[in-house]
Scaffold this motif. Structure first.
Motif, short mmCIF file in Angstrom:
data_model
loop_
_atom_site.label_atom_id
_atom_site.label_comp_id
_atom_site.label_asym_id
_atom_site.label_seq_id
_atom_site.Cartn_x
_atom_site.Cartn_y
_atom_site.Cartn_z
N ASN A 3 0.83 -1.21 0.00
CA ASN A 3 0.00 0.00 0.00
C ASN A 3 0.87 1.25 0.00
O ASN A 3 0.68 2.17 -0.81
CB ASN A 3 -0.89 0.03 1.25
CG ASN A 3 -2.07 -0.91 1.18
OD1 ASN A 3 -2.25 -1.63 0.20
ND2 ASN A 3 -2.86 -0.93 2.22
N ALA A 15 -2.80 3.02 7.27
CA ALA A 15 -3.30 1.66 7.02
C ALA A 15 -2.81 0.76 8.14
O ALA A 15 -1.64 0.80 8.52
CB ALA A 15 -2.81 1.15 5.66
N ASP A 75 -7.48 3.57 6.33
CA ASP A 75 -7.78 2.22 5.85
C ASP A 75 -7.61 1.27 7.03
O ASP A 75 -6.57 0.64 7.21
CB ASP A 75 -6.84 1.85 4.70
CG ASP A 75 -7.20 0.51 4.05
OD1 ASP A 75 -8.13 -0.15 4.56
OD2 ASP A 75 -6.56 0.13 3.07
N SER A 123 -12.20 3.71 4.95
CA SER A 123 -12.42 2.47 4.22
C SER A 123 -13.73 1.79 4.57
O SER A 123 -14.21 0.93 3.83
CB SER A 123 -11.26 1.50 4.50
OG SER A 123 -11.18 1.19 5.88
N SER A 125 -12.49 -3.49 8.28
CA SER A 125 -11.94 -3.27 6.95
C SER A 125 -11.44 -4.60 6.42
O SER A 125 -11.35 -5.58 7.16
CB SER A 125 -10.81 -2.24 7.02
OG SER A 125 -10.47 -1.78 5.74
N THR A 178 -4.58 -4.02 0.31
CA THR A 178 -5.85 -4.14 1.01
C THR A 178 -6.96 -3.72 0.05
O THR A 178 -6.72 -3.02 -0.94
CB THR A 178 -5.87 -3.26 2.26
OG1 THR A 178 -5.63 -1.90 1.88
CG2 THR A 178 -4.80 -3.68 3.26
N PHE A 191 -9.55 -1.60 0.20
CA PHE A 191 -9.83 -0.17 0.04
C PHE A 191 -8.69 0.53 -0.70
O PHE A 191 -8.93 1.29 -1.65
CB PHE A 191 -10.04 0.46 1.41
CG PHE A 191 -10.11 1.96 1.39
CD1 PHE A 191 -11.26 2.61 0.97
CD2 PHE A 191 -9.03 2.73 1.80
CE1 PHE A 191 -11.34 4.00 0.95
CE2 PHE A 191 -9.09 4.12 1.79
CZ PHE A 191 -10.24 4.75 1.36
N THR A 192 -7.45 0.31 -0.27
CA THR A 192 -6.33 1.00 -0.91
C THR A 192 -6.13 0.52 -2.34
O THR A 192 -5.74 1.30 -3.22
CB THR A 192 -5.04 0.82 -0.09
OG1 THR A 192 -5.23 1.38 1.21
CG2 THR A 192 -3.85 1.48 -0.76
N PRO A 244 -17.27 2.76 1.55
CA PRO A 244 -16.41 3.76 2.19
C PRO A 244 -17.23 4.97 2.61
O PRO A 244 -18.32 5.21 2.09
CB PRO A 244 -15.39 4.11 1.10
CG PRO A 244 -16.08 3.79 -0.18
CD PRO A 244 -16.95 2.60 0.11
#
Length: 453
Positions: free
Chosen positions: A35, A88, A138, A170, A177, A186, A188-189, A223
């Motif tokens: 990330n 994160a 995140d 996230s 998450s 991950t 979301f990222t 999100p």
């Protein structure tokens, strides 16, 4: 109206925690390292980025607030145009429902003293002279930041509304998450990076819409965001990032085995050399016995034997020492120009211009040196373009692979590389050439069979 950060007056802090040695109940998140690397590359890309590389701080696995605090505080105060703070890791709640961001030294029973409180972070954001402050979280329960930013009793909200603040999380206040197993980033990222790489300027509002759509199609939590004033019109990216950003020679990424792995890799060739020495010693003795008419006279052959055997042993020891030297340790080098694998005087070099796509494939190593678990059969492979010259050396792939134009660069175990770290490095240099999963290989090249990837 879309606007971009003023490079000299903008700052970014990317924080990620992937391991939690003092909290065994918290699973590690290997994707966090990828990330951080990929997000920094996109934000500072020479063609499409909006942040100056020297002003984008990456803090990987911070131990405690004593080390993280000063860096975070100084960066927040230096930003006068745009301030971006990204985190994160694991989000934890105390008994009052307050959110804490975990660090490497975090102990769940001592959150107030060993983690980064969201209250502290939001107060720092409120004190920043930046015109626009962006907070991206995140982690589990990150939606609590949305509530906190709107809590007038918990924050001097007027300070944040002077110009603009954008909070993107996230997940919701009560949901976890996601970091799907086997994926480079991950969830979301990964969606955030995909949005930043779209063509054309990408504003915060446009990024939010794309991330929401991407996660919704996968059935993942929606999100959350909170935008004040015109912060949503800020663009964090100018367009698609370059596939292989220019890097000077000192920006090479190198993978070499650690001491234990290197010792395992040397053991088998050295053992074969020892057996070979004994075999040739036996041949030498037999030759002496056959050639000498006075074999029964021990004085006629003991002398030459006493000279010959030490000579053979000396040659073996010299070869073993040479093989064990640093020059013969396998090394994989990635940079903006090429992929290069070196071992001794041998190796393979493939320029990016000759590569159609690159990824990790299932190898066909019949007699591998001893390697841990599945890495002995995992090969870094490239598919050559039709007009590209074929290297003389290919490691670990079967004849069927080679007939389809694939070249094996090296076996992962030979360089002691973790697949996540290697994929993260390839992401920086390979760009769209990178094939991340076996399913993607089969989609790109239908000639491959499932057992080949």
């Amino acid at each position: 109206m879309t606007r971009f950060p003023e490079a000299a007056r903008s700052r970014a802090v990317l924080i990620g925690t992937s391991r939690f040695p003092k909290a065994p109940e918290l699973p590690s998140i290997p994707a966090v390292a990828a990330n951080l690397n990929a997000l920094r590359q996109v934000l500072t890309d020479a063609a499409a980025g909006t942040i100056t590389p020297e002003l984008c701080q990456v803090v990987s696995d911070p131990v405690d607030m004593q080390r993280l605090g000063p860096l975070l505080s100084n960066t927040i105060r230096e930003a006068t145009d745009v301030l971006l703070v990204y985190y994160a890791g694991h989000g934890l709640l105390d008994d009052k429902g307050r959110l804490y961001l975990s660090l490497t030294g975090t102990e769940p029973s001592l959150l107030r003293y060993t983690a980064l409180p969201l209250d502290t972070l939001r107060e720092e954001l409120a004190s920043s002279p930046a015109a626009i402050r962006i907070l991206i979280l995140d982690c589990c329960f990150s939606g609590r930041a949305i509530e906190a930013m709107g809590d007038e009793q918990g924050l001097i909200i007027g300070q944040l509304e002077v110009a603009g603040t954008y909070t993107l999380t996230s997940t919701t206040a009560n949901a976890p998450s996601h970091a799907p197993s086997g994926e480079t980033y991950t969830a979301f990222t990964g969606a955030l990076l995909q949005a930043l790489r779209q063509s054309g300027p990408q504003t915060l509002d446009a990024i939010y819409q794309r991330v929401t759509q991407s996660l919704a199609t996968r059935g993942l939590p929606r999100p959350q965001r909170r935008a004040l004033n015109t912060a949503g019109d800020l663009a964090l990216a100018r367009g698609p990032a370059s596939a292989a950003p220019p890097s000077p020679a000192h920006d090479d990424v190198r993978f070499r085995p650690d001491t234990a792995t290197a010792a395992r890799n040397r053991r088998q060739p050295m053992a074969i050399g020892g057996v070979g020495t004994l075999f040739f010693g036996w041949i030498f003795t037999e030759a002496l016995r056959t050639a000498s008419p006075h074999w029964s006279d021990w004085l006629s052959w003991v002398g030459p034997l006493m000279i010959g055997i030490p000579m053979l042993l000396s040659l073996w020891l010299f070869g073993a020492a040479l093989f064990a030297s640093d020059r013969h340790v396998a090394t994989l080098v990635l940079n903006s120009e090429e992929i290069r694998f070196m071992r001794g005087r041998g190796g393979v070099r493939v320029p990016w211009t000759d590569i159609s796509h690159v990824g990790l494939m299932r190898g066909s190593v019949h007699h591998p040196v001893r390697q841990p678990h599945q890495e002995r059969l995992t090969v870094l492979a490239v598919r050559l373009r039709a007009e590209a010259p074929v290297p003389k050396t290919s490691t670990g792939l079967s004849r069927a692979h080679r007939e389809l134009g694939y070249v094996g660069i090296c076996v992962l175990g030979a360089i002691g590389a973790d697949r996540r770290n290697l994929l993260a490095a390839l992401e920086c240099f390979a760009g769209p050439r990178l094939v991340r999963t076996p399913r993607d290989f089969l989609h790109i090249d239908p000639r491959l069979s499932p057992d080949m990837v």
